[in-house]
Write a protein that holds these residues in place. Sequence first.
Motif, PDB file in Angstrom:
ATOM      1  N   PRO A   1      69.731  -4.045  -7.107  1.00 54.40           N
ATOM      2  CA  PRO A   1      70.328  -5.308  -7.567  1.00 54.40           C
ATOM      3  C   PRO A   1      69.818  -5.764  -8.923  1.00 54.40           C
ATOM      4  O   PRO A   1      70.557  -6.388  -9.687  1.00 54.40           O
ATOM      5  CB  PRO A   1      69.949  -6.290  -6.457  1.00 54.40           C
ATOM      6  CG  PRO A   1      69.831  -5.450  -5.233  1.00 54.40           C
ATOM      7  CD  PRO A   1      69.249  -4.157  -5.712  1.00 54.40           C
ATOM      8  N   LEU A   2      68.542  -5.454  -9.251  1.00 55.26           N
ATOM      9  CA  LEU A   2      68.039  -5.847 -10.573  1.00 55.26           C
ATOM     10  C   LEU A   2      68.788  -5.105 -11.674  1.00 55.26           C
ATOM     11  O   LEU A   2      69.122  -5.677 -12.721  1.00 55.26           O
ATOM     12  CB  LEU A   2      66.540  -5.559 -10.653  1.00 55.26           C
ATOM     13  CG  LEU A   2      65.650  -6.379  -9.721  1.00 55.26           C
ATOM     14  CD1 LEU A   2      64.203  -5.934  -9.817  1.00 55.26           C
ATOM     15  CD2 LEU A   2      65.768  -7.859 -10.038  1.00 55.26           C
ATOM     16  N   ALA A   3      69.037  -3.815 -11.448  1.00 54.69           N
ATOM     17  CA  ALA A   3      69.819  -3.071 -12.436  1.00 54.69           C
ATOM     18  C   ALA A   3      71.266  -3.533 -12.462  1.00 54.69           C
ATOM     19  O   ALA A   3      71.886  -3.626 -13.529  1.00 54.69           O
ATOM     20  CB  ALA A   3      69.747  -1.570 -12.136  1.00 54.69           C
ATOM     21  N   LEU A   4      71.813  -3.865 -11.292  1.00 53.90           N
ATOM     22  CA  LEU A   4      73.205  -4.331 -11.237  1.00 53.90           C
ATOM     23  C   LEU A   4      73.361  -5.671 -11.931  1.00 53.90           C
ATOM     24  O   LEU A   4      74.431  -5.979 -12.456  1.00 53.90           O
ATOM     25  CB  LEU A   4      73.672  -4.425  -9.789  1.00 53.90           C
ATOM     26  CG  LEU A   4      73.817  -3.083  -9.064  1.00 53.90           C
ATOM     27  CD1 LEU A   4      74.284  -3.303  -7.639  1.00 53.90           C
ATOM     28  CD2 LEU A   4      74.783  -2.185  -9.803  1.00 53.90           C
ATOM     29  N   ASP A   5      72.325  -6.513 -11.928  1.00 55.93           N
ATOM     30  CA  ASP A   5      72.387  -7.770 -12.688  1.00 55.93           C
ATOM     31  C   ASP A   5      72.610  -7.477 -14.161  1.00 55.93           C
ATOM     32  O   ASP A   5      73.392  -8.160 -14.836  1.00 55.93           O
ATOM     33  CB  ASP A   5      71.087  -8.562 -12.506  1.00 55.93           C
ATOM     34  CG  ASP A   5      70.999  -9.179 -11.124  1.00 55.93           C
ATOM     35  OD1 ASP A   5      72.047  -9.269 -10.453  1.00 55.93           O
ATOM     36  OD2 ASP A   5      69.895  -9.552 -10.708  1.00 55.93           O
ATOM     37  N   ALA A   6      71.918  -6.460 -14.667  1.00 57.78           N
ATOM     38  CA  ALA A   6      72.123  -6.081 -16.070  1.00 57.78           C
ATOM     39  C   ALA A   6      73.532  -5.556 -16.285  1.00 57.78           C
ATOM     40  O   ALA A   6      74.180  -5.855 -17.287  1.00 57.78           O
ATOM     41  CB  ALA A   6      71.088  -5.039 -16.487  1.00 57.78           C
TER      42      ALA A   6
END
Length: 579
Positions: free
Chosen positions: A159-164
Amino acid sequence: MRLTRLFALTGAVLALLVCGMLGRLLWGEWEHYRAAGSGHHTLQLMQRAMIAAEKLSFERGPVNAVLGDHVPADPAYRARLLRARADTDQALAQLRRELAAAPVPAALAGALPLAPLGRLDQALAAARQTVDQLAALPPAQRTPERLSETVERMFRLVPLALDAVTGYTRASEQVYPRIGRILTKARLTVELREFAGRLGSALTVPLASAQPLTESDHERLQFLRGRIEQLRQLIKIPSGDIDTEPRVLAAVARMDQLYFATGQRLVTEVELASRAGRPYGMDTGQFAQRYVPCMSPILALRDVLLEEAQAQALRDFQDARHELMLALLVGAAILLALTLLLLILRRRVVVPLLRATRAVVRLGNGDFSLPPSGARRDDEIGDMLRALATLRANSMDRQRLEQERLHLIEELKVRADTDYLTGILNRRAFTAAGNLRLRGASERNETLAVILFDVDHFKSVNDSYGHDAGDQVLIRIADVVRDSLRDGEIVARYGGEEFVVMPACCGLEAAGALAERLREAIASEPLTLSDGHILRVTASFGVAVAHGPHAALDDLFHAADLALYRAKHNGRNRVESQV
């Protein structure tokens, strides 16, 4: 100030305004052209972020294999984990290098969140440390709880990468609005790959511990399947020409064939083996070797969509260049036309136009008191003023007709929903309101009650005192009940001497108490007829409630009607509830 001088000043101000408007338009087109030229880099950043998210998802496969292996781990499993970690680190490093090498234009800088990348580095280091510590323990000490916590730490990275990815998608859509749907589908494929990975990782603990799936594991698998199918359908929803592209259709078909047929069948086999109590026949590493390749068509679909987005972005860049040239030509033509128009208006139109403008402003503000002046002129201005006079008359007629129409609509609406005798709701309106309230109660898992009552010995009232007296009884009862109810409780005449009340959502006991209060209010209110006779009437009540998603209003009325029948059979002037 003389009119010619005033006109010259007005013309100068108008010319400045037009020039300012054209300048702003040209500047916007120029900025759009520049942004379109630099927008390719934004798309590349978005693609890099998607790749980083995919590498994080891919890394979970080797992690699951190592966690399910013995100590020391199989060198092949360990080597795959190290290669996956190296690929993830390389993807993140590439993303950072491109951010540093070619900064995004200032207009888009606010849309690109850099903070998630910093949080991702910290979380990734902590998750990998936890994996290594757990893999160093003997298999007996790798409890399902510790395995689940370690896998969950890996889940939280994506999810942290998907936020980007979300931020880069928004930035790209600012530059290329027309590719927003393509980018959205590409974003959905990233989510689909993530949830597909989660579906496989959900089997890590059972496979590693050789234990059957718990009921919560089965529920999680069902949830993940549902989310995966939802993402699949969202990707397939038609959203433009992109859905008819042969490459896209082929990629979707391969995804259906390889993942949704082969990949999910593999998960189903593990689940069926667990339910049957059979050995799984594979460990986490073997499962990952068979399952992970099935997800490759999802990434292939993502790449095809991003390639189509790049192609559309290139076309948008060319369109922006053409629009800039067109804006320059249109701007020059407008300035030339403005100069000629000012010369013509100075001699022939200024004063008549000001007079007509005042008339139009009055009409626009709804002021129909004064007709436009100068309507007798025998030229084009006169024709316009006469047309304004006609418009004024027509507007007045339309305004009057509109008011009459609204009044009639309101009156018809009230008559359609109101009982003509008592002034309360009629059966049709109550049924509509009851169905709406029943749906709301079902959605909120609340209990809905209905109170059905009718006047005792009403026929004898009509026979003894006449139908006028019967009408007075019905009107009086309606008034008594309406005054006794609170906000949110509705009453209607259901037919003849029968009435129905629907309280706010409550249980059977509260509805019965309300019915008893209404019964006492009716019984204690004497009615003086027009000829002086005093009547005391009573009513019998039936109460029923409904609960659950399958409740129906007809069933509720039927239950209340049965209770009402018992109240009459047991002596009238009483309240009976459903059995």
